[in-house]
Motif scaffolding. Sequence first.
Motif, PDB file in Angstrom:
ATOM      1  N   SER A 124       0.814  -1.226   0.000  1.00 52.03           N
ATOM      2  CA  SER A 124       0.000   0.000   0.000  1.00 52.03           C
ATOM      3  C   SER A 124       0.842   1.267   0.000  1.00 52.03           C
ATOM      4  O   SER A 124       0.317   2.347  -0.287  1.00 52.03           O
ATOM      5  N   LEU A 125       2.121   1.156   0.314  1.00 52.51           N
ATOM      6  CA  LEU A 125       3.000   2.335   0.372  1.00 52.51           C
ATOM      7  C   LEU A 125       3.681   2.616  -0.955  1.00 52.51           C
ATOM      8  O   LEU A 125       4.470   3.573  -1.046  1.00 52.51           O
ATOM      9  N   ASP A 155      -0.048   8.300   0.072  1.00 49.87           N
ATOM     10  CA  ASP A 155      -0.888   8.828  -1.007  1.00 49.87           C
ATOM     11  C   ASP A 155      -2.067   7.908  -1.305  1.00 49.87           C
ATOM     12  O   ASP A 155      -3.179   8.382  -1.556  1.00 49.87           O
ATOM     13  N   ASN A 156      -1.841   6.594  -1.301  1.00 46.44           N
ATOM     14  CA  ASN A 156      -2.929   5.655  -1.574  1.00 46.44           C
ATOM     15  C   ASN A 156      -4.011   5.729  -0.497  1.00 46.44           C
ATOM     16  O   ASN A 156      -5.205   5.620  -0.801  1.00 46.44           O
ATOM     17  N   TYR A 157      -3.600   5.921   0.751  1.00 47.45           N
ATOM     18  CA  TYR A 157      -4.572   6.047   1.830  1.00 47.45           C
ATOM     19  C   TYR A 157      -5.361   7.350   1.708  1.00 47.45           C
ATOM     20  O   TYR A 157      -6.576   7.385   1.943  1.00 47.45           O
ATOM     21  N   GLN A 158      -4.673   8.416   1.341  1.00 45.29           N
ATOM     22  CA  GLN A 158      -5.362   9.698   1.144  1.00 45.29           C
ATOM     23  C   GLN A 158      -6.374   9.595   0.009  1.00 45.29           C
ATOM     24  O   GLN A 158      -7.490  10.119   0.104  1.00 45.29           O
ATOM     25  N   HIS A 159      -5.965   8.897  -1.052  1.00 50.49           N
ATOM     26  CA  HIS A 159      -6.883   8.695  -2.179  1.00 50.49           C
ATOM     27  C   HIS A 159      -8.096   7.878  -1.750  1.00 50.49           C
ATOM     28  O   HIS A 159      -9.231   8.171  -2.131  1.00 50.49           O
ATOM     29  N   GLY A 160      -7.866   6.846  -0.935  1.00 50.58           N
ATOM     30  CA  GLY A 160      -8.974   6.006  -0.472  1.00 50.58           C
ATOM     31  C   GLY A 160      -9.952   6.767   0.412  1.00 50.58           C
ATOM     32  O   GLY A 160     -11.171   6.601   0.301  1.00 50.58           O
ATOM     33  N   LEU A 217      -6.799   0.114   0.261  1.00 53.36           N
ATOM     34  CA  LEU A 217      -8.218   0.027   0.602  1.00 53.36           C
ATOM     35  C   LEU A 217      -8.474  -1.131   1.566  1.00 53.36           C
ATOM     36  O   LEU A 217      -9.325  -1.022   2.464  1.00 53.36           O
ATOM     37  N   SER A 218      -7.742  -2.233   1.404  1.00 49.62           N
ATOM     38  CA  SER A 218      -7.901  -3.365   2.316  1.00 49.62           C
ATOM     39  C   SER A 218      -7.483  -2.987   3.731  1.00 49.62           C
ATOM     40  O   SER A 218      -8.161  -3.337   4.708  1.00 49.62           O
ATOM     41  N   VAL A 219      -6.375  -2.269   3.849  1.00 52.82           N
ATOM     42  CA  VAL A 219      -5.916  -1.836   5.170  1.00 52.82           C
ATOM     43  C   VAL A 219      -6.909  -0.856   5.776  1.00 52.82           C
ATOM     44  O   VAL A 219      -7.225  -0.926   6.977  1.00 52.82           O
ATOM     45  N   LEU A 220      -7.428   0.062   4.967  1.00 52.70           N
ATOM     46  CA  LEU A 220      -8.430   1.011   5.464  1.00 52.70           C
ATOM     47  C   LEU A 220      -9.677   0.285   5.947  1.00 52.70           C
ATOM     48  O   LEU A 220     -10.234   0.614   7.010  1.00 52.70           O
ATOM     49  N   LEU A 221     -10.121  -0.709   5.187  1.00 52.02           N
ATOM     50  CA  LEU A 221     -11.305  -1.467   5.589  1.00 52.02           C
ATOM     51  C   LEU A 221     -11.042  -2.237   6.884  1.00 52.02           C
ATOM     52  O   LEU A 221     -11.922  -2.313   7.757  1.00 52.02           O
ATOM     53  N   ALA A 222      -9.836  -2.790   7.021  1.00 53.69           N
ATOM     54  CA  ALA A 222      -9.494  -3.488   8.261  1.00 53.69           C
ATOM     55  C   ALA A 222      -9.503  -2.535   9.449  1.00 53.69           C
ATOM     56  O   ALA A 222      -9.982  -2.883  10.543  1.00 53.69           O
ATOM     57  N   LEU A 223      -9.005  -1.312   9.248  1.00 50.18           N
ATOM     58  CA  LEU A 223      -9.036  -0.320  10.326  1.00 50.18           C
ATOM     59  C   LEU A 223     -10.467   0.080  10.670  1.00 50.18           C
ATOM     60  O   LEU A 223     -10.815   0.239  11.851  1.00 50.18           O
ATOM     61  N   ILE A 224     -11.297   0.249   9.647  1.00 53.99           N
ATOM     62  CA  ILE A 224     -12.706   0.580   9.895  1.00 53.99           C
ATOM     63  C   ILE A 224     -13.390  -0.542  10.658  1.00 53.99           C
ATOM     64  O   ILE A 224     -14.168  -0.304  11.594  1.00 53.99           O
ATOM     65  N   LEU A 225     -13.098  -1.784  10.271  1.00 56.87           N
ATOM     66  CA  LEU A 225     -13.658  -2.931  10.981  1.00 56.87           C
ATOM     67  C   LEU A 225     -13.208  -2.959  12.439  1.00 56.87           C
ATOM     68  O   LEU A 225     -14.016  -3.200  13.345  1.00 56.87           O
TER      69      LEU A 225
END
Length: 294
Positions: free
Chosen positions: A35-36, A57-62, A270-278
């Motif tokens: 993701s980095l 940047d990918n996290y900001q985009h997500g 996006l997978s890492v973001l979803l895991a954090l949201i979960l």
Amino acid sequence: MIRSLRWKGAAFTVPFQLGFVFLYLLPIGYAVYQSLYREQQSGLGLGGSTERFAGLDNYQHGLTDSAFMGSVLRVVLFACVQIPVMLLISLVLALFLDMLASKAAGRFRILLLVPYMIPGVVAALVWINLYSPDVGPLTPLGKVFGFDWNFFAPSMVWPSIGNLLTWHGIGYNMVIIYSALQGVPRELFEAARLDGASEGRIAVSIKVPFVRGALVLTGMLSIIQMLQIFNEPALFRNITPQTVSDSFTPIMIIYNQAFNAGDYHYAAALSVLLALILGVTSFLFYRLTAKEAD
């Protein structure tokens, strides 16, 4: 000798530890690493691509991706309706089984567990055929009673999926709640009956408070499962692509980014973001409901 016994006992956990490291920690670490980075095309895009460090940047985009955040909100709103309905039905069934004799309860428990034993994909295919206006029995049955419903219409897709998920999940949740009910001291019921309490009052005032912990557990597991929903919307998309888009749920967006668009780095973010949201959602749900259970 005590130290030797401790090491021998710890040795039994080695297979689990190895599986946890190789099947969970390493894939998570690799996803964070991917993701980095970002692929960059050389020249006018006709040459090869190179990976460059992109930081966050990918996290900001997500986080600013309206399709991804909209899909998360869509699933969360759906979960706020479907999960309470499913848990309420599971609770009612568990209370019903608790009133039966042990032998009869065992038979009904197995019967109610049959939907959960069916793989999710198979269950979705079965219900899609039941919903079908061409081969399914529900549409002609509805016309008999004056209902002209279309289970694949935009206003009916979520209720159709919710009915499928509820049918598939009530047996599993019911078993957990029913197991918690078995731990309630039977003397409390006898004392309440001697005081003139009805079975309904016993269920509301004694049984339900004792199973709040089980309800919290099943609710948290349902939230985790709901935010990862993929099979059912993906199969519904094959039937009604104009209603179920490829960004219908977060997992569908991640799948499309990875395997259709070929952007593995953004899909990993996006997978890492979803895991954090979960993780955050489950933590908040547990803290709020655990206090009430105490």
